[in-house]
Design a protein around this motif. Structure first.
Motif, PDB file in Angstrom:
ATOM      1  N   HIS A  88     -13.466   6.064   0.456  1.00 59.19           N
ATOM      2  CA  HIS A  88     -13.369   7.006  -0.657  1.00 59.19           C
ATOM      3  C   HIS A  88     -14.498   8.034  -0.550  1.00 59.19           C
ATOM      4  N   ILE A 409      -3.391  -7.404  -1.880  1.00 63.48           N
ATOM      5  CA  ILE A 409      -2.618  -6.192  -2.124  1.00 63.48           C
ATOM      6  C   ILE A 409      -1.158  -6.456  -1.745  1.00 63.48           C
ATOM      7  N   SER A 412       1.008  -4.804   1.348  1.00 64.44           N
ATOM      8  CA  SER A 412       0.101  -4.222   2.329  1.00 64.44           C
ATOM      9  C   SER A 412       0.048  -5.118   3.561  1.00 64.44           C
ATOM     10  N   ASP A 419      -4.911   1.285   3.246  1.00 63.55           N
ATOM     11  CA  ASP A 419      -4.050   1.377   2.063  1.00 63.55           C
ATOM     12  C   ASP A 419      -4.878   1.967   0.918  1.00 63.55           C
ATOM     13  N   ARG A 421      -4.821   1.507  -2.139  1.00 61.86           N
ATOM     14  CA  ARG A 421      -5.220   0.471  -3.099  1.00 61.86           C
ATOM     15  C   ARG A 421      -6.427  -0.302  -2.587  1.00 61.86           C
ATOM     16  N   GLY A 422      -6.473  -0.525  -1.280  1.00 60.12           N
ATOM     17  CA  GLY A 422      -7.644  -1.175  -0.703  1.00 60.12           C
ATOM     18  C   GLY A 422      -8.874  -0.284  -0.778  1.00 60.12           C
ATOM     19  N   GLN A 423      -8.687   1.002  -0.550  1.00 62.25           N
ATOM     20  CA  GLN A 423      -9.803   1.945  -0.644  1.00 62.25           C
ATOM     21  C   GLN A 423     -10.392   1.975  -2.049  1.00 62.25           C
ATOM     22  N   GLN A 424      -9.532   1.926  -3.042  1.00 60.44           N
ATOM     23  CA  GLN A 424     -10.020   1.925  -4.429  1.00 60.44           C
ATOM     24  C   GLN A 424     -10.781   0.642  -4.746  1.00 60.44           C
ATOM     25  N   ALA A 425     -10.314  -0.484  -4.214  1.00 61.57           N
ATOM     26  CA  ALA A 425     -11.010  -1.747  -4.447  1.00 61.57           C
ATOM     27  C   ALA A 425     -12.405  -1.718  -3.829  1.00 61.57           C
TER      28      ALA A 425
END
Length: 432
Positions: A88, A409, A412, A419, A421-425
């Protein structure tokens, strides 16, 4: 689908290393070289020059984020400009991101042409005996100095050269194993760990038993997520294995397909398996041809380093015995075919790690810290459709960490930080 490299990630930085001796660095990065002893008990003996690349924000407020590359066998310097896109923008602003060419990787890494040609970067394909023998001879007397503990100490040397008290480490697949081993040996030098697509720090069965046992559940779940899937991919896969299709070839292609850069939903694969079972193997042949790590060059993923590390790191049925073949035969007889389904005993015996390391020279065996509990704050990421690393491994890792959060996820695949969603985590975890 296209041919892709396997496993991922490792970050490192260096401001006090020797000047670079490779091509000019990309704008926005600093490139240097870290010189390490091949054998740390012989510091005046042969040495290795490891390429290092770091983003230029030397004064990043949260310090160094060290991404650990996968395989084993992937480099770092050539990967960072691309892998930076998996982080991110807030993380890139707050951390200085670094990668390095782990010993035996990159342009100066181990090059075994015949092994590279026949197995590429695979974890599964059965290697020709002549290629294995030739590779071991090429590496020579230093064959036992490419284990993960050697890389862990290279990381610690780099940290000292950087003059930073602690590192944040982010490792994917084999990189997660390396990051965890550093966290076990140097817990006070770790700020936090991100372990993506986990290889458990206890190691794993080199016959691939855990992955085979998990395959059925992953394929069934992926089929349920796809309204177009009306067949039983697990039964179809088992039929193909029972009727002469190579189990190791199928493991290779299905695992590579599950990469988040390829086909993490596994869409279309059940139809391909079903058609092949019913006599039309056109799609299966294309899947096996395209979804593979064959064709990778040694400086993209070194097959020789892959073998050298695995044969040092893992524990094999023949450990401590003179007759390796007899010990392997006994271990194969103890296998439970039901646990291997939809694969079979032959698939287990033909694994790259088994057939390669069976012939590999007896050398140094990797030794690990006595403690098996990870102390640093840890984030564990797992993709539900990962056919490289079973969910069981991530769950074990969480159970052996003092403070770990496991994020699964749905839908995924392998390398979750590709992914969003993984980046946000990761962002939420690293910017606490």
């Amino acid at each position: 689908m296209r041919r892709v490299p396997l496993l991922f990630v490792l970050l490192l930085i260096c401001t006090a290393c020797s000047p670079p001796d490779h091509d000019a660095c990309i704008e926005g990065f600093t490139c240097t070289t870290l010189r390490v002893p091949l054998d740390r008990e012989q510091p005046s003996g042969p040495s290795l020059d490891l390429g290092v690349i770091a983003t230029d924000n030397v004064d990043a407020p949260r310090g160094v984020l060290l991404l650990l590359a996968g395989g084993p066998g992937q480099p770092g310097v050539s990967l960072l400009p691309r892998l930076r896109n998996n982080l991110h923008p807030d993380v890139l602003r707050e951390y200085r991101v670094v990668m390095f060419d782990q010993r035996g990787t990159g342009p100066k890494g181990i090059n075994c042409p015949s092994l590279q040609e026949t197995v590429g970067g695979s974890d599964f394909l059965t290697p020709p005996t002549e290629a294995v023998d030739d590779c071991a001879q090429r590496i020579g007397a230093g064959v036992g100095y490419y284990g993960t503990p050697d890389t862990v100490d290279d990381i610690e040397q780099l940290r000292q050269d950087l003059k930073v008290d602690r590192l944040t480490l982010d490792g994917t697949s084999y990189g997660s194993f390396t990051a965890a081993q550093y966290g076990l040996k140097y817990p006070d030098r770790v700020q936090a760990l991100v372990l993506d697509s986990v290889v458990p720090h206890k190691g794993f069965n080199p016959m691939g038993v855990d992955l085979m046992a998990a395959t059925g559940g992953v394929l069934t779940a992926a089929c349920r997520q796809d309204p177009a899937c009306t067949t039983d991919p697990v039964a179809d896969l088992a039929w193909l294995v029972q009727h002469g299709v190579s189990g190791t070839d199928l493991m290779e292609s299905l695992s590579v397909a599950s990469l988040n850069s390829v086909n993490p939903s596994l869409k279309g694969i059940p139809a391909i398996l079903h058609a092949a079972r019913n006599g039309d193997d056109t799609g299966l042949k294309e899947l096996l041809r395209q979804t593979t790590s064959m064709g990778l060059s040694y400086d993209t993923l070194s097959a020789g380093l892959h073998m050298a590390t695995l044969c040092s790191d893992l524990r094999f049925p023949w450990s401590g015995t003179a007759n390796r073949s007899a010990a392997l035969d006994a271990a194969v007889r103890r296998l439970d075919p039901k646990r291997l389904y939809p694969y079979d005993v032959r698939t287990a015996r033909d694994q790259l790690m088994i057939q390669g390391c069976l012939r590999w020279p007896a050398a140094r065996v990797s030794t690990y810290p006595a403690s098996q509990e990870l102390l640093p704050r840890t984030l564990i990421l797992h993709g539900s459709n990962d056919l490289f690393c079973p969910l069981e491994w991530s769950q074990w890792e969480q159970g052996h960490a003092r403070s770990a959060k496991l994020v699964v996820i749905p839908g995924s695949g392998h390398s979750v930080q590709r992914d969003p969603r993984g980046q946000q985590a990761v962002r939420a975890f690293l910017l606490v």
